[in-house]
Every structure is written in C-alpha cells, then in structure tokens.
Design a protein around this motif. Structure first.
Motif, short mmCIF file in Angstrom:
data_model
loop_
_atom_site.label_atom_id
_atom_site.label_comp_id
_atom_site.label_asym_id
_atom_site.label_seq_id
_atom_site.Cartn_x
_atom_site.Cartn_y
_atom_site.Cartn_z
N UNK A 190 61.54 -17.50 39.74
CA UNK A 190 62.50 -18.33 38.37
C UNK A 190 61.75 -19.44 38.84
N UNK A 191 60.86 -19.41 38.77
CA UNK A 191 59.74 -21.00 38.86
C UNK A 191 59.26 -22.17 39.96
N UNK A 192 59.99 -21.84 41.46
CA UNK A 192 60.01 -22.33 41.74
C UNK A 192 58.81 -22.12 42.63
N UNK A 193 57.55 -23.85 42.76
CA UNK A 193 56.55 -23.04 43.28
C UNK A 193 56.47 -24.32 44.65
N UNK A 194 56.26 -23.29 45.96
CA UNK A 194 55.87 -23.11 46.81
C UNK A 194 54.54 -23.01 47.88
N UNK A 195 54.43 -23.30 48.96
CA UNK A 195 53.04 -23.73 49.46
C UNK A 195 52.58 -22.10 50.05
N UNK A 196 53.43 -21.32 50.34
CA UNK A 196 53.31 -20.16 49.94
C UNK A 196 54.01 -18.73 49.77
N UNK A 197 54.00 -17.75 50.25
CA UNK A 197 55.53 -17.17 49.47
C UNK A 197 56.84 -16.72 51.46
N UNK A 198 55.64 -17.16 51.84
CA UNK A 198 55.90 -17.51 53.18
C UNK A 198 56.85 -18.21 53.69
N UNK B 154 58.41 -27.67 46.20
CA UNK B 154 57.36 -28.21 45.82
C UNK B 154 57.49 -28.87 44.62
N UNK B 155 58.54 -27.87 43.13
CA UNK B 155 58.68 -27.85 42.25
C UNK B 155 59.63 -27.09 41.78
N UNK B 156 59.03 -27.46 39.92
CA UNK B 156 60.35 -26.14 39.66
C UNK B 156 59.36 -26.25 38.51
#
Length: 353
Positions: free
Chosen positions: A271-279, A284-286
């Motif tokens: 759904x567009x959420x940016x993360x450092x990694x999947x875990x 960090x942003x959308x």
C-alpha cells in the motif's frame, strides 16, 4: 566515523500481500486475498518512474506471491522500459509452462525460489501446504526450458540447520546459479516460531561454515542475507589465511555491506509505505503522499541509518561497523530500538576488551 553515502542498489516492492501458501516465517502474514488498498497499476507505474529518478537499481517484484497480481507482467515490462532491472520472487508453486514463458517474455532474467528443506516432507511442513515442494520442482523445469536463471533461497532455522549440505546438494542438482541463506528475523508470522531462532553462537558457527563451504561450492554463488556479521567473519577469516579481500577473491561480498537498509536498499509495501527493509516495519514515507526520490533522500529514519553516531551499544564502537552494521530489524524486534546493537552477534569489539 563518516556518514554512509546512500547508493540505491536494490528496491523490493511488495506488489501484493496475497499468497497461496501459509509459511511459518512469513513477515507479511500473507493471506489468500489481497489488501483492499494495494497500489493501483497507475500508482505502481508512478512508483517505478520515481525509482528511476534515483538510479537504475534492481527492483525485486515480491509479495505475498507476486504472480497473484493480475497486472504483474505489465508492471515488470514497464520497469524494464524505464531502464530498471526487474527480478521476480515467486514461491514457485504457481509457475506453469505458460507462466514461465510470460516471465521470460516480459524481460525477467532471474527469479528466486525458496526451498527450506532437502525433501518434500520438511519443505512442505515449513511452507504450510502439502504438495508445495513437488510443484516447485516442476516449476523449475519450466524455468529452465525458458533459459531463465534462478536462485534458491533458504531460511535458516533450528529445524534445517543440520540439513544444509543436503539442501545445497539439491540446489546444485537442480541447476541453480545461486544459493542465498536468510537468517530468520522474528517479525510477522515468524514471531510465533521464536523457538526456531538460532543463538548468537550458532550464528557464528553457521557463518563460519558458510565461509568454508563457499571454497568448495564452485560455479554457484553463495550469499548470506540478513546476516550482516558474515561480512565481519569474511574479513577475519581472510586475514587469518593471508587472503586479500578484493573483488577478484570474493566477488560482490568484498564490496558490499551487511545491512543495506536505508543505505543501498529499501522496501515498498503493497500500500505504498516505504521501509528500510521488509522486516523493519518503520514508516519512512508513503509514496501516495511523496514521491520515492524525496523519501529516499530526505527520510529522517534513513538519515539516522546512514549516520554512525546514531547507533547504540557495541555496534556503535565496532571496528567492523562499515562492513556489517548489525541487523536493524532484529535490533528493533528483539530489543525495541532499530539503532541498538545486533542482539544475535557474539563478537566483542576491540574497544570493549
């Protein structure tokens, strides 16, 4: 220590959370039906365009099960047209002869498939579905018919730790170009199998074994993922053996870093959420609110991950920080702070001795 310069090499996009399996370690806690707010085709293409503004990284189309998204081949083709390097990470059970041809035709040159046991019984138990192993073996035959390279991924747990040589022999027999081992991160569904997490001492043993094993595993690339301390062990062992750590001797392992989250890699959720990694489930942003380029360059979380002064515990004083960095997701899930020390590392930095 100097700040780490960001260099986007890899982006994993979780194109859907839907999956036909029920894996015990699933970070996405995937189910058969997709989330209602997954990125649309148009939003996905805008995401790919924004990624291309940063560079030309490898884009991993993952899930869930990416083949359960109807427009997956359209999205992959579009990524290819932008100069990005698309790869696909299916579980293998949905690949038919026709699907394998579509994978080839849309520009995919490599896929990854997970095998977590040397036989049907052990793999199917881990993946939660009878017949999964058999379907994977059949799928690999179709992939090979289309001359698509494939790598095998294996998650390390207490259950399969003693079966690694058998798993590797299967990987080799199948004709994989690479074998990547993943050290379990207790997030998502994996929180229910805490007893399968190996200890810090077992980590040292398996990564030292991996270092030795790579010497005899010719013509197949071996990589340890979610195991940043391998890059410390590589340098320690090479020094002991009088071997220079360079590209010629160790390939990409000589120039890569252990934890790349927010530095050379990031993850985009369905759904567009940016993360450092999947875990590491930190927002960090959308991309529905900002473009990817802005998030990658300006996210406060990414800024902290790139700044050695922000780290805590023994990772903050470790002489191997620049090549390791510790697993930020394990620090977060096991200690509650993504900047804390790697909880499953037994190494004591020189400044602690």
């Amino acid at each position: 220590m100097k700040k780490l310069e960001p260099n986007l090499r890899l982006v994993a996009w979780e194109v859907t959370s839907a999956c036909n399996l029920a894996c015990k370690h699933c970070r996405a806690e995937a189910k058969l039906t997709p989330n209602k707010d997954e990125l649309t085709n148009l939003e996905g293409k805008k995401l790919l365009e924004s990624i291309a503004e940063v560079g030309k990284p490898i884009v991993i189309f993952t899930g869930g099960e990416p083949l359960m998204r109807e427009d997956i081949f359209d999205l992959i083709s579009y990524a290819k047209s932008l100069g990005l390097k698309p790869v696909l990470s299916p579980n293998g059970t949905l690949i038919t002869r026709d699907i394998a041809k579509k994978i080839k035709d849309c520009g995919i040159t490599r896929i990854s498939i997970s095998i977590d046991g040397p036989d049907a019984k052990s793999h199917n138990e881990f993946r939660g579905v009878d017949g999964a192993f058999e379907k994977i073996i059949e799928a690999i035959s179709y992939v090979k018919e289309n001359n698509i390279e494939f790598q095998i991924n294996t998650t390390v747990t207490k259950s399969n730790l003693n079966s690694f040589k058998e798993i590797f022999n299967l990987v080799k027999e199948l004709g994989a170009v690479a074998w990547h081992i993943f050290l379990l991160v207790p997030t998502g569904r994996a929180t229910e199998i805490q007893d399968q997490i190996i200890s810090a001492e077992e980590y040292e043993k398996v990564l030292n074994w991996f270092y030795d094993f790579r010497k005899i595993a010719k013509n197949i690339h071996l990589k340890a993922t979610c195991a940043p301390h391998y890059y410390r062990i590589l340098r320690q062992r090479a020094k002991e053996e009088g071997i220079k750590v360079n590209f010629e001797n160790f390939g990409l392992d000589a120039v890569s870093r252990g934890c790349l989250g927010g530095i050379g890699f990031c993850f985009v959720s369905n759904n567009g959420i940016v993360q450092p990694c999947g875990y590491l489930k930190l927002k960090c942003g959308n991309i529905r609110e900002q473009n990817f380029k802005t998030i990658w360059e300006d996210s406060p979380i990414f800024e902290k991950l790139r700044n050695p002064d922000c780290y805590k515990g023994k990772c903050s004083i470790c002489e191997y920080f620049n090549v390791c960095g510790g697993c930020r997701a394990r620090a977060y899930t096991m200690l509650g702070d993504y900047l804390d020390e790697e909880p499953l590392c037994s190494y004591k930095p020189k400044r602690m001795k």
